[in-house]
Design a protein around this motif. Structure first.
Motif, short mmCIF file in Angstrom:
data_model
loop_
_atom_site.label_atom_id
_atom_site.label_comp_id
_atom_site.label_asym_id
_atom_site.label_seq_id
_atom_site.Cartn_x
_atom_site.Cartn_y
_atom_site.Cartn_z
N LEU A 103 0.83 -1.20 0.00
CA LEU A 103 0.00 0.00 0.00
C LEU A 103 0.86 1.25 0.00
O LEU A 103 0.52 2.25 -0.63
CB LEU A 103 -0.93 -0.01 1.21
CG LEU A 103 -1.89 -1.21 1.33
CD1 LEU A 103 -2.76 -1.07 2.57
CD2 LEU A 103 -2.75 -1.36 0.08
N GLU A 107 0.83 4.35 -2.79
CA GLU A 107 0.65 5.75 -2.42
C GLU A 107 1.79 6.61 -2.97
O GLU A 107 1.57 7.75 -3.39
CB GLU A 107 0.56 5.89 -0.91
CG GLU A 107 -0.70 5.33 -0.29
CD GLU A 107 -1.97 5.93 -0.89
OE1 GLU A 107 -1.98 7.14 -1.16
OE2 GLU A 107 -2.94 5.17 -1.09
N LYS A 137 -7.87 -4.29 1.15
CA LYS A 137 -7.58 -2.94 1.64
C LYS A 137 -7.47 -1.92 0.50
O LYS A 137 -7.34 -0.73 0.76
CB LYS A 137 -6.28 -2.96 2.45
CG LYS A 137 -6.36 -3.85 3.67
CD LYS A 137 -5.03 -3.84 4.44
CE LYS A 137 -5.09 -4.76 5.65
NZ LYS A 137 -3.81 -4.77 6.39
N LEU A 138 -7.52 -2.38 -0.73
CA LEU A 138 -7.42 -1.50 -1.88
C LEU A 138 -8.75 -0.82 -2.15
O LEU A 138 -9.81 -1.42 -1.99
CB LEU A 138 -6.98 -2.29 -3.11
CG LEU A 138 -5.61 -2.95 -3.03
CD1 LEU A 138 -5.42 -3.94 -4.19
CD2 LEU A 138 -4.48 -1.92 -3.03
#
Length: 440
Positions: A103, A107, A137-138
């Motif tokens: 993640l 970002e 979580k995307l």
């Protein structure tokens, strides 16, 4: 400011018609067919007489090399190349340094693009053998999908465990874009080629090493997994006629062809050598012709580029030593328009494959069509205007193209991104920054 684009021939949703477009606040406000002019006045007029007006191209498959590989290219230089080629939106791949498999790395890419990208952008998240737990979580409204390397290409992202593949195909509702080549077959073929031809076989043997069998077996496995788990599968860069047998029967299983595999064949290695070395390999004229035929019958859904710059020094050698990949985004649209002139496909079908279908497939919000209320992503192209690709005209940082010396009869006159002219008269407005793409 209200801008009027007048005098052009619009190509959109299967129709070709004379008309005008009014752009205001970054969006298409009006589309008027025929010779009628919009009722309200405009502040700026763009005369598109003699030109075709298309939706901005959406390239679903690029490698802009940032972060970590910026000696070859970066987001700024390659988005300039995109703008010069009529591409207003791109989806970048995860095999950078660091790989886009966390993640945090995702970002970082979005933060870089927000400062440097001159057209619209989005980034695929990369699958590995052990990061499937991150998928939930995307934000599905922010990324186009998951990129899966089912065969080794560039970077160390090969997913080769059956359990991992089942987990990936069963764990996401987003599109899975797969690079399909069987590594075991490739390694066997390379060992045999080195035994016959030496440690670095000539590039003409590249399609024998990254063979039809290697492509077909891997693509077949991907299709079987997608059917088993009812996953949305999009197979990148088909290169063989045989693979096409696997497509056309399942709405959730689609295929991409690249401009390179549609334009070149193995006969071109003699003149262009490693400049057209890519993975999967450029194959036979029969394969190329089959891919061209599939553009018109629905087996190919999207045309991308797999734009992958390397320095020319990295392209030296043969099958073992020369890097695989070529820069094509600046010349993708004009190359496909050349195929339109050759009767390979119609200009309406080109727009379907390079604009509408990428928007539909990845559920891009308010782009990919000339529609009132949509973002004003527009490209204006002029036919019957001969020009030759020179080194000075190349926007990509790598500084070369397999199309150098080639004469085109189509020219990108103007690229408009979110209502802003980002390219015109051979120049990119490097002060302009594009937008992150929204999905679903």
């Amino acid at each position: 400011m209200r801008t009027l684009i007048k005098g052009g021939t619009l190509v959109n949703e299967g129709k070709v018609f004379d008309g005008a477009i009014v752009v205001e606040q970054g969006k298409i406000r009006e589309i008027v067919a025929g010779n009628l002019m919009p009722e309200s006045s405009c502040d700026q007029i763009v005369d598109a007489s003699g030109c075709f007006v298309l939706p901005g191209i959406i390239d679903d498959h690029v490698h802009f090399r940032e972060p970590g590989l910026t000696a070859k290219a970066d987001i700024e230089t390659e988005s300039c190349a995109a703008a010069a080629g009529g591409v207003t939106t791109y989806f970048d791949m995860p095999n950078t340094i660091p790989q886009t498999t966390t993640l945090e790395a995702l970002e970082e890419k979005y933060a870089l693009a927000a400062q440097k990208s001159h057209v619209n952008y989005a980034f695929f998240f990369g699958a590995t053998n052990d990061n499937v737990e991150l998928f939930e979580k995307l934000d599905p409204k922010r990324i186009p999908g998951i990129k899966l390397f089912m065969g080794s290409s560039t970077g160390n992202m090969l997913v080769d465990r059956q359990e991992s593949l089942d987990n990936i195909f069963s764990s996401t509702v987003q599109p899975i874009m797969a690079h399909c080549e069987d590594t075991t077959i490739i390694n066997r073929n390379m060992a045999e080629a080195k035994q016959k031809y030496g440690d670095d076989p000539k590039v003409t043997h590249h399609p024998e090493i990254r063979s039809e069998e290697a492509c077909y077996e891997s693509t077949k496995l991907a299709v079987e997994l997608a059917r088993k788990h009812q996953a949305r599968l999009h197979v990148a860069h088909l290169s063989t006629a045989k693979e096409l047998e696997l497509f056309g029967n399942d709405a959730h299983i689609t295929a991409e062809a690249t401009v390179s595999h549609l334009y070149f064949c193995d006969r071109d290695y003699t003149a262009l050598g490693t400049r057209i070395k890519c993975n999967p390999a450029i194959k036979t004229q029969r394969d190329r012709d089959a891919l061209r035929e599939a553009l018109n019958d629905g087996r190919i859904t999207v045309i991308g580029t797999d734009h992958a710059p390397h320095l020319l020094s990295q392209k030296e050698g043969g099958c073992a030593k020369a890097a695989s990949g070529m820069p094509m985004i600046q010349f993708s649209l004009v190359t496909m328009l050349e195929l339109v002139d050759q009767g390979v496909l119609s200009i309406e079908r080109l727009v379907e494959l390079m604009c509408h279908n990428p928007a539909r497939l990845f559920e891009v919000r308010h782009r990919g069509f000339l529609r009132e209320g949509y973002q004003a992503d527009i490209v204006i192209v002029r036919p019957n205007t001969g020009w030759t690709v020179t080194k000075d005209s190349i926007q990509s940082r790598c500084g070369w193209s397999p199309m150098e010396g080639h004469m085109y009869l189509w020219r990108v006159e103007r690229t408009i991104c979110n209502g802003h002219t980002v390219y015109c008269d051979g120049k990119v407005d490097t002060n302009y920054i594009g937008q992150p793409v929204a999905f679903r």
